[in-house]
Design a protein around this motif. Structure first.
Motif, PDB file in Angstrom:
ATOM      1  N   ALA A  15      -4.445  12.514 -39.426  1.00  0.00           N
ATOM      2  CA  ALA A  15      -4.646  13.693 -38.572  1.00  0.00           C
ATOM      3  C   ALA A  15      -5.641  13.385 -37.460  1.00  0.00           C
ATOM      4  N   SER A  16      -6.687  12.615 -37.772  1.00  0.00           N
ATOM      5  CA  SER A  16      -7.711  12.287 -36.789  1.00  0.00           C
ATOM      6  C   SER A  16      -7.123  11.515 -35.607  1.00  0.00           C
ATOM      7  N   VAL A  19      -5.274  14.056 -33.473  1.00  0.00           N
ATOM      8  CA  VAL A  19      -6.195  14.970 -32.787  1.00  0.00           C
ATOM      9  C   VAL A  19      -6.923  14.230 -31.667  1.00  0.00           C
ATOM     10  N   TYR A  20      -7.267  12.976 -31.891  1.00  0.00           N
ATOM     11  CA  TYR A  20      -7.922  12.193 -30.842  1.00  0.00           C
ATOM     12  C   TYR A  20      -6.996  12.009 -29.640  1.00  0.00           C
ATOM     13  N   LEU A  22      -4.656  14.039 -28.772  1.00  0.00           N
ATOM     14  CA  LEU A  22      -4.525  15.364 -28.161  1.00  0.00           C
ATOM     15  C   LEU A  22      -5.740  15.741 -27.317  1.00  0.00           C
ATOM     16  N   THR A  23      -6.946  15.398 -27.791  1.00  0.00           N
ATOM     17  CA  THR A  23      -8.174  15.831 -27.111  1.00  0.00           C
ATOM     18  C   THR A  23      -8.839  14.720 -26.296  1.00  0.00           C
ATOM     19  N   LEU A  79     -13.467  24.109 -30.583  1.00  0.00           N
ATOM     20  CA  LEU A  79     -12.246  23.303 -30.706  1.00  0.00           C
ATOM     21  C   LEU A  79     -11.208  23.715 -29.664  1.00  0.00           C
ATOM     22  N   LEU A  83      -9.443  21.347 -27.000  1.00  0.00           N
ATOM     23  CA  LEU A  83      -7.979  21.223 -26.983  1.00  0.00           C
ATOM     24  C   LEU A  83      -7.389  21.582 -25.629  1.00  0.00           C
ATOM     25  N   LEU A 105      -3.241  22.631 -33.324  1.00  0.00           N
ATOM     26  CA  LEU A 105      -4.132  21.781 -34.113  1.00  0.00           C
ATOM     27  C   LEU A 105      -3.842  21.959 -35.603  1.00  0.00           C
ATOM     28  N   VAL A 109      -2.821  19.149 -38.490  1.00  0.00           N
ATOM     29  CA  VAL A 109      -3.702  18.913 -39.638  1.00  0.00           C
ATOM     30  C   VAL A 109      -3.025  19.309 -40.946  1.00  0.00           C
ATOM     31  N   PHE A 162     -14.842  17.985 -37.820  1.00  0.00           N
ATOM     32  CA  PHE A 162     -14.324  17.581 -36.513  1.00  0.00           C
ATOM     33  C   PHE A 162     -15.543  17.212 -35.675  1.00  0.00           C
TER      34      PHE A 162
END
Length: 191
Positions: A15-16, A19-20, A22-23, A79, A83, A105, A109, A162
């Motif tokens: 997931a990390s 998310v990385y 994405l952001t 967050l 995002l 998100l 996750v 996070f």
């Protein structure tokens, strides 16, 4: 078989990475992961009266149940800023755009976590698209527990941090099976 702690760490790593991407800045880590009796999960909510957001997923498959990803409001708003590529502090409330970002998100996750639990249990699980909730943390948890058909189960819990530079936002994921599923019992503490 690997313990739930190993599975939880692998799920958070997966997931990390997403998310990385994405952001461009946010990483994730496991604070703790455990399989505990469902009746004890209320004790894992740090501030039950704090305003909170949650993404709820209905889970079908071999072990149907309910999934919940919970954030205190301040963490959820930060967050959302990250995002949406906004300056920190822009998001003041959970509007339509912020809710959409948080649900995206949550989709990433919760899917990663549910897939890890399915691998751990050797079964098939299918999460629904997430639905949004906003209330006090304790009230959201209570509503989720009321939706469960049986409380004599084990709940999978993954507390996730996070991390954005020096800021930390904490989330709590819960998977509550519908019936008397006993599960495995393993846990890890803060890393």
């Amino acid at each position: 078989m690997q313990g739930f702690d190993v599975i939880a760490r692998l799920a958070v790593d997966t997931a990390s990475d997403a998310v990385y991407i994405l952001t461009g800045a946010v990483r994730m880590e496991v604070r703790w992961a455990e399989v505990i009796p469902t009746l004890r999960i209320a004790s894992r909510i740090q501030h039950p009266e704090a305003p909170a957001t949650a993404a709820y997923v209905n889970i079908t498959g071999d072990i149907p149940g309910h999934g919940l990803l919970l954030f205190e409001l301040a963490d959820a708003l930060l967050l959302c800023d990250l995002l949406l590529g906004q300056t920190e502090g822009c998001a003041k409330e959970m509007g339509e755009l912020e809710t959409s970002a948080l649900l995206e998100l949550a989709n990433i996750v919760t899917s990663s976590y549910i897939n890890a639990i399915a691998d751990y249990e050797g079964c098939s699980l299918y999460p629904s698209p997430p639905a949004f909730a906003f209330d006090m943390a304790g009230a959201i948890l209570q509503q989720t527990l009321c939706a469960c058909a049986h409380l004599q189960t084990q709940t999978y819990s993954i507390a996730t941090r996070f991390i954005y530079h020096h800021r930390c936002m904490d989330g709590l994921f819960l998977y509550i099976p519908d019936d008397g599923f006993s599960g495995h019992s393993n846990s890890i503490a803060d890393a």
